[in-house]
Motif scaffolding. Structure first.
Motif, PDB file in Angstrom:
ATOM      1  N   ASP B 201       0.848  -1.193   0.000  1.00 34.13           N
ATOM      2  CA  ASP B 201       0.000   0.000   0.000  1.00 34.13           C
ATOM      3  C   ASP B 201       0.882   1.241   0.000  1.00 34.13           C
ATOM      4  N   LEU B 203       1.764   5.244  -2.178  1.00 37.18           N
ATOM      5  CA  LEU B 203       1.466   6.230  -3.211  1.00 37.18           C
ATOM      6  C   LEU B 203       2.778   6.603  -3.900  1.00 37.18           C
ATOM      7  N   CYS B 213      -0.346  10.698  -9.546  1.00 35.39           N
ATOM      8  CA  CYS B 213      -0.111   9.802  -8.410  1.00 35.39           C
ATOM      9  C   CYS B 213      -0.512   8.380  -8.800  1.00 35.39           C
ATOM     10  N   ILE B 215      -1.464   4.771  -7.430  1.00 33.14           N
ATOM     11  CA  ILE B 215      -2.052   4.306  -6.175  1.00 33.14           C
ATOM     12  C   ILE B 215      -1.937   2.793  -6.116  1.00 33.14           C
ATOM     13  N   LEU B 217      -2.731  -0.262  -3.848  1.00 27.36           N
ATOM     14  CA  LEU B 217      -3.478  -0.652  -2.645  1.00 27.36           C
ATOM     15  C   LEU B 217      -3.645  -2.163  -2.606  1.00 27.36           C
ATOM     16  N   TYR B 222      -4.569   0.612  -8.151  1.00 28.06           N
ATOM     17  CA  TYR B 222      -5.966   1.007  -8.209  1.00 28.06           C
ATOM     18  C   TYR B 222      -6.100   2.078  -9.291  1.00 28.06           C
ATOM     19  N   GLY B 224      -9.238   3.237 -10.624  1.00 27.94           N
ATOM     20  CA  GLY B 224     -10.471   4.009 -10.608  1.00 27.94           C
ATOM     21  C   GLY B 224     -11.438   3.545 -11.677  1.00 27.94           C
ATOM     22  N   ALA B 229      -7.980   7.546 -11.694  1.00 28.45           N
ATOM     23  CA  ALA B 229      -7.599   7.658 -10.276  1.00 28.45           C
ATOM     24  C   ALA B 229      -6.149   8.130 -10.203  1.00 28.45           C
ATOM     25  N   GLY B 230      -5.855   8.983  -9.222  1.00 26.38           N
ATOM     26  CA  GLY B 230      -4.496   9.462  -9.038  1.00 26.38           C
ATOM     27  C   GLY B 230      -4.175  10.716  -9.824  1.00 26.38           C
ATOM     28  N   PHE B 340      -6.887  10.136   4.008  1.00 19.33           N
ATOM     29  CA  PHE B 340      -7.912   9.377   3.292  1.00 19.33           C
ATOM     30  C   PHE B 340      -7.504   7.922   3.096  1.00 19.33           C
ATOM     31  N   SER B 341      -6.251   7.695   2.647  1.00 14.49           N
ATOM     32  CA  SER B 341      -5.928   6.342   2.181  1.00 14.49           C
ATOM     33  C   SER B 341      -4.978   5.577   3.100  1.00 14.49           C
ATOM     34  N   ASN B 342      -4.401   6.228   4.091  1.00 17.10           N
ATOM     35  CA  ASN B 342      -3.592   5.527   5.113  1.00 17.10           C
ATOM     36  C   ASN B 342      -2.613   4.527   4.493  1.00 17.10           C
ATOM     37  N   PRO B 343      -1.689   5.042   3.645  1.00 15.12           N
ATOM     38  CA  PRO B 343      -0.736   4.135   2.993  1.00 15.12           C
ATOM     39  C   PRO B 343       0.436   3.812   3.919  1.00 15.12           C
ATOM     40  N   SER B 344       1.324   2.889   3.484  1.00 19.32           N
ATOM     41  CA  SER B 344       2.476   2.617   4.340  1.00 19.32           C
ATOM     42  C   SER B 344       3.753   3.253   3.814  1.00 19.32           C
TER      43      SER B 344
END
Lengths: 408, 408
Positions: B201, B203, B213, B215, B217, B222, B224, B229-230, B340-344
């Motif tokens: 996960d 960005l 961007c 994404i 996930l 992802y 969209g 998306a991004g 929003f997306s809480n990435p690592s």
């Protein structure tokens, strides 16, 4: 890469979502060979999950037996809010067979709240709602480690951090349990039985005391690495805005939320700017005074979103302005999230959804103006259909999924 | 619900990512029974995808045969930028066997650009890089319908809308082809062989001429609902900001991007505010004049991100300020996306990544201050490792995945 779910899950979910189906139709719908289907059905009957339900109407050849979820299946769905407990006990098709709702302060801590949840569930048994539960699903108002079944650093839930909610519920009721964030279960509920039915990629925006977002991507809830994906209430929208409960300034929910709207509405009532709100504040004050004659404590007087909605419906310009300004703030954040995530629908729920069309129109206007045209060409922005039932509905879906998965 | 990929895909990916492996180890690693594994290996050898590669060192019992991807496997990886074509032909392990890079204006349209891509690929064959291609992967600078293999309403690619890129490449080279957005392939590349190795996960933020961007996930890109998306470059960050190429005002990339930085740097050079930039502008002007003696056209003089980076390294305060202001803009948007997306992980790539630590420090500072503490407690914000090779690397990964999937 996504691969189809296991056959038993597909059988159980189809019976949950559509009711009794003939064996023949089940085989056709799930594209299972006859021997494979018969083996699955036999196994699920033996496991007490499905039952025979008489004969189907003839399709020309031999008549086929109907199968359905076992009528004794029961799921407990719990939606904990900041100040409420909502419980439904449902049958296998997720239809409520018993409903309980009461106020409770989440800050009383996990022992007190979960004890009350357990009391209500035991009462449901006494009331005849079930003999035994097949799974419990619970939503809590804060970030959750879905894998561990515990809240994680929840800001408005003192004492709940990493409290073993799933383990304690499972032990108390002798069945699987599942814990998720309250906004995620609302999104799941809305997808199961509401306006987002069968929509794979959508955002569910809850505007209540605070603001949060359930993110449904590719047919499943996206929870983020730490379980806090969708926590959009503390996005900064105005560096010069009011101080938020989190300590930062200008967070979205410090500018628009149930709390912020109440604050702004009282200010507008007191300043005389809004005749509609001034009238409602006066009524609330006189009611509070009449009730507190024997009481030494200070009366708590509030104006709520409902008052603002009524004022707007009467044409009070300040009420309309408050709603529009709020919609503009939410729309600005959503425009960013739409450009980022390119969803196919946005659902607005939570207590402030009662602000209705005025709120929705403003959110739409900002999102359509500010996001990419390609992303908004066919993007409905709509109100939740399930309203206050979205949470328990989603908790029941999660509970049933958990029971079905563990039946493998 | 995610279920494990098919065994043949797991075998092929493991050999791609780790090189020759003994049959015994392959069975252990993929948890396949011996008969199942032997059947898969036999099938993949017959399909010309894998080959035997001698004996492995003994593990105590019988020595086991090594297998590897067929040494003749070849993938073509194409990265189209706004003004460049980058091509790598790789072997099965995605190591480049031939590399081509040249300038080209994407606005010349799909016929011209794809014809040049095909010429370069045919040249690669003449150069001995391959006998036949097993798949082609291509990234383009705009939204893509991944399912249909076509660009969709790409703003900077006139003439490309729904142009059948995948179909034409597949027909020309007689192999499967796959089309994706340029930022998505950079993210895939960085996950395969860069700083995001094995991160599920994250960005990937490309800051180049524009901003986008990728994404990633749950282990997958992802894209969209509409493939856009991004596309974060047109998020409005300042309602009073400059007009953007898209017609709106105050978009992120109108405030900070290769284009915007060039514009601001030239202004700072002309006003005399920045001695370092004034010096570079003068040098560029005198170079342009000396070159255009025989040329009637107006000389094009630019200052680039590299000039600003050099100025900052020399301590020029205006250069440092320009980078910091840009980092603050990007950080503000990323803070929202992190909540929003809480990435690592966040990876910063693209041409402006050469602004390095000064840019990174400012982005980090804003993200860490403004996002949820839970989401930033363990969130690295780092520079791309692959740099300009991220795109072709990701295109090669996509090409190989496509070839492997079609081998089932």
């Amino acid at each position: 890469m996504h691969v189809a779910d296991a056959p038993h899950l597909r059988v159980l979910r189809l019976l949950r979502d559509e009711g009794p189906v003939s064996r023949a139709e089940l085989g056709d719908r799930l594209e299972l060979t006859r021997p494979r289907l018969l083996a699955e059905v036999e196994r699920l009957v033996a496991a007490g999950l499905i039952a025979e339900a008489g004969m189907a109407a003839s399709r020309g050849g031999r008549r086929s037996t109907l199968v359905e979820l076992d009528p004794r299946l029961r799921f407990a769905a719990v939606d904990l809010g900041a100040s409420s407990i909502d419980i439904e006990v449902t049958n296998g098709r997720l239809e409520p067979v018993a409903t309980y709702r009461e106020t409770a302060d989440i800050r009383s801590g996990p022992r007190t709240i979960l004890q009350r949840v357990n009391e209500l569930l035991h009462k449901a048994r006494t009331d005849g709602a079930y003999e035994r539960l097949d799974a419990v699903g619970i939503g809590v108002p804060g970030p959750v480690s879905f894998r561990d079944g515990v809240p994680v650093s929840p800001p408005i839930m003192p004492g709940w951090d990493r409290y073993p909610v799933r383990e304690l519920l499972a032990r108390e009721h002798g069945c699987p349990a599942v814990v998720d964030n309250d906004v995620n279960i609302m999104a799941i509920g809305e997808r199961h039985g509401g306006v987002a039915h069968s929509v794979d990629d959508f955002l569910f925006v809850k505007i209540g005391t605070g603001i949060g977002c359930g993110i449904h991507l590719g047919g499943t809830v996206y929870r983020g690495v730490d379980g806090c994906a969708g926590d959009i209430g503390h996005i900064q929208v105005d560096a010069n805005g009011p101080v938020c409960s989190c300590g930062n300034t200008g967070c979205l929910e410090a500018l628009f939320s149930g709390f912020a709207l109440g604050r702004d509405a009282i200010a507008a009532a007191r300043s005389g700017e809004s005749p509609a709100l001034a009238e409602r504040l006066a009524a609330a004050l006189s009611l509070a005074e009449s009730q507190s004659d024997d009481d030494q404590s200070e009366p708590v007087v509030t104006i709520t979103a409902r008052d603002v909605a009524e004022g707007a419906a009467e044409g009070d310009v300040t009420c309309i302005r408050l709603i529009r300004e709020g919609g503009r703030r939410v729309g600005g954040v959503l425009a960013t999230l739409v450009s980022f995530s390119n969803p196919s629908m946005i659902v607005i729920g939570g207590g402030l959804a009662l602000l209705g069309h005025v709120l929705l129109a403003e959110i739409r206007s900002v999102v359509y103006r500010r996001s990419l045209p390609l992303a908004t060409g066919n993007l409905p922005v709509v109100l939740s259909e399930l309203g206050s039932r979205a949470g328990v509905t989603g908790a029941a879906v999660l509970a049933s999924d958990t029971a079905f998965e563990q039946a493998s």
